[in-house]
Design a protein around this motif. Structure first.
Motif, PDB file in Angstrom:
ATOM      1  N   ASP A 145      35.924 -22.944   3.114  1.00  0.00           N
ATOM      2  CA  ASP A 145      37.005 -21.909   3.027  1.00  0.00           C
ATOM      3  C   ASP A 145      36.775 -20.602   3.796  1.00  0.00           C
ATOM      4  O   ASP A 145      35.783 -19.932   3.550  1.00  0.00           O
ATOM      5  CB  ASP A 145      37.016 -21.613   1.536  1.00  0.00           C
ATOM      6  CG  ASP A 145      38.142 -20.816   1.003  1.00  0.00           C
ATOM      7  OD1 ASP A 145      38.972 -20.486   1.935  1.00  0.00           O
ATOM      8  OD2 ASP A 145      38.146 -20.289  -0.087  1.00  0.00           O
ATOM      9  N   SER A 147      39.615 -18.567   4.267  1.00  0.00           N
ATOM     10  CA  SER A 147      40.742 -17.828   3.587  1.00  0.00           C
ATOM     11  C   SER A 147      40.505 -16.256   3.598  1.00  0.00           C
ATOM     12  O   SER A 147      39.196 -16.167   2.840  1.00  0.00           O
ATOM     13  CB  SER A 147      41.504 -18.399   2.355  1.00  0.00           C
ATOM     14  OG  SER A 147      41.845 -19.719   2.605  1.00  0.00           O
ATOM     15  N   PHE A 148      41.334 -15.415   4.025  1.00  0.00           N
ATOM     16  CA  PHE A 148      40.855 -14.023   3.768  1.00  0.00           C
ATOM     17  C   PHE A 148      42.416 -13.389   3.855  1.00  0.00           C
ATOM     18  O   PHE A 148      43.453 -13.713   3.856  1.00  0.00           O
ATOM     19  CB  PHE A 148      39.998 -13.515   4.803  1.00  0.00           C
ATOM     20  CG  PHE A 148      40.733 -13.347   6.237  1.00  0.00           C
ATOM     21  CD1 PHE A 148      41.040 -12.127   6.761  1.00  0.00           C
ATOM     22  CD2 PHE A 148      41.099 -14.425   6.963  1.00  0.00           C
ATOM     23  CE1 PHE A 148      41.697 -12.130   7.903  1.00  0.00           C
ATOM     24  CE2 PHE A 148      41.735 -14.370   8.223  1.00  0.00           C
ATOM     25  CZ  PHE A 148      41.875 -13.157   8.625  1.00  0.00           C
ATOM     26  N   SER A 174      36.302  -8.979   4.606  1.00  0.00           N
ATOM     27  CA  SER A 174      35.868 -10.145   4.879  1.00  0.00           C
ATOM     28  C   SER A 174      36.445 -11.063   5.874  1.00  0.00           C
ATOM     29  O   SER A 174      37.538 -11.896   5.265  1.00  0.00           O
ATOM     30  CB  SER A 174      35.251 -10.931   3.601  1.00  0.00           C
ATOM     31  OG  SER A 174      34.555 -12.139   3.990  1.00  0.00           O
ATOM     32  N   ASN A 177      36.339 -14.989   5.609  1.00  0.00           N
ATOM     33  CA  ASN A 177      35.407 -15.098   4.556  1.00  0.00           C
ATOM     34  C   ASN A 177      34.129 -15.197   5.122  1.00  0.00           C
ATOM     35  O   ASN A 177      33.289 -16.120   4.528  1.00  0.00           O
ATOM     36  CB  ASN A 177      36.004 -16.407   3.824  1.00  0.00           C
ATOM     37  CG  ASN A 177      35.238 -16.575   2.691  1.00  0.00           C
ATOM     38  OD1 ASN A 177      34.959 -15.597   1.872  1.00  0.00           O
ATOM     39  ND2 ASN A 177      34.890 -17.678   2.066  1.00  0.00           N
TER      40      ASN A 177
END
Length: 315
Positions: A145, A147-148, A174, A177
């Motif tokens: 994952d 995603s951010f 981040s 991520n």
């Protein structure tokens, strides 16, 4: 004989709601100087409802999607964003939050260059069998994952009908991520040719460009190496692009050159490219295998897009 005065027709009612939507196809999806599609074609689409408080203030929310090719095998980027666009005379601003979602990823763990304290994640938990069973042959690494989200602000100053200049600022705690904060700042410029340049054909033309710099913090231990077991510092870099565009009704053809000053070794570390070559870049603490990738180098982008709004194009 007296002439009876005629009443002026009533002003059209102000409808605050509008929707913008569109789609695009491009030979390469490049984001801040880095290909997101392995230098392969990509398609994109978006849908953006808008609420106009008045002519100088707009709220908006949008959903967009692009096809990608990431090291963790995610094949799509889904963007969810929203914000506010106030205007003050020649100054226009855009302030909001942008979420980048990458569904369908699979952890890729390069055991040869990741040393994070006994094959654990950033919270000290043992990595899953799935993660350990999907090591890339070039030892590059990417989380399942990535995603951010980013908060952003943009400002544009319109000099006249032909010239405009802008600044952008994006920040995330981040990036992808990774645990490393990211900050991107750029300056932009655009020249729009007079509408008469192609006579009465309806074709318009513009030239635009951007120069930006991306800064990073230090990742979490998932991306650690023998030299930096607690995490690595991604290389900060500059990126720039310049291009020419042609418009006709709702269509735009944009031809653009994009580049960055990231070395091929730093590019491999940053992207975790699944097709990075081994042993062709200098060996460093961040890149112990000497991997090299062309995902961050010079590239040409041809993009054909269609953009509409309900109030303008569907009435």
């Amino acid at each position: 004989m007296a002439v009876k005065a005629l009443k002026a027709p009533p002003a059209p009612a102000f409808d605050p709601w509008d929707v913008a939507f569109g789609a695009a196809i491009m030979n390469d999806y490049v984001f801040r100087g880095v290909t997101q599609s392995n230098h392969k074609p990509s398609v994109a689409a978006y849908f953006e409802p808008r609420f106009n408080v008045n002519k100088d203030l707009q709220f908006y929310f949008g959903v967009a999607g692009e096809s990608i090719s990431f090291a963790n095998r995610a094949a799509a980027e889904i963007d969810v964003y929203g914000g506010i666009r106030p205007t003050f005379g020649a100054f226009a601003f855009d302030i909001g939050v942008w979420g980048y979602l990458y569904p369908g990823g699979t952890c890729q763990y390069g055991a040869a260059n990741a040393f994070n304290g006994g094959l654990t994640d950033s919270a000290g938990r043992p990595l899953s069998a799935e993660c350990l069973g999907n090591a890339l042959t070039n030892a590059n690494t990417m989380k399942k994952d990535v995603s951010f989200f980013e908060v952003y602000g943009k400002g544009t100053y319109t000099v006249n009908d032909n010239w405009s200049f802008g600044v952008t600022e994006f920040y995330t705690p981040s990036f992808l991520n990774s645990g490393a904060w990211g900050n991107y700042t750029s300056v932009t410029g655009k020249y729009t040719a007079p509408s008469t340049i192609f006579g009465s054909s309806g074709v318009g033309m513009y030239v635009s460009g951007e120069f930006g710099r991306q800064w990073f913090g230090t990742t979490d231990s998932f991306y650690g190496t023998a030299a930096f077991p607690n995490g690595i510092h991604y290389a900060d870099y500059n990126t720039w692009n310049v291009g020419i565009g042609f418009t006709y009704k709702v269509f735009t053809l944009d031809l653009r050159y994009s580049d960055s000053n990231l070395s091929k070794g730093d590019c491999s570390v940053f992207t975790g490219a699944f097709n990075a070559s081994v042993g062709t870049a200098p060996i460093t603490g961040n890149n112990p295998a000497g991997n090299s990738s062309n995902w961050c180098g010079a590239t040409g982008i041809a993009k054909l897009s269609v953009d509409l709004t309900a109030m303008t194009n569907l009435k």
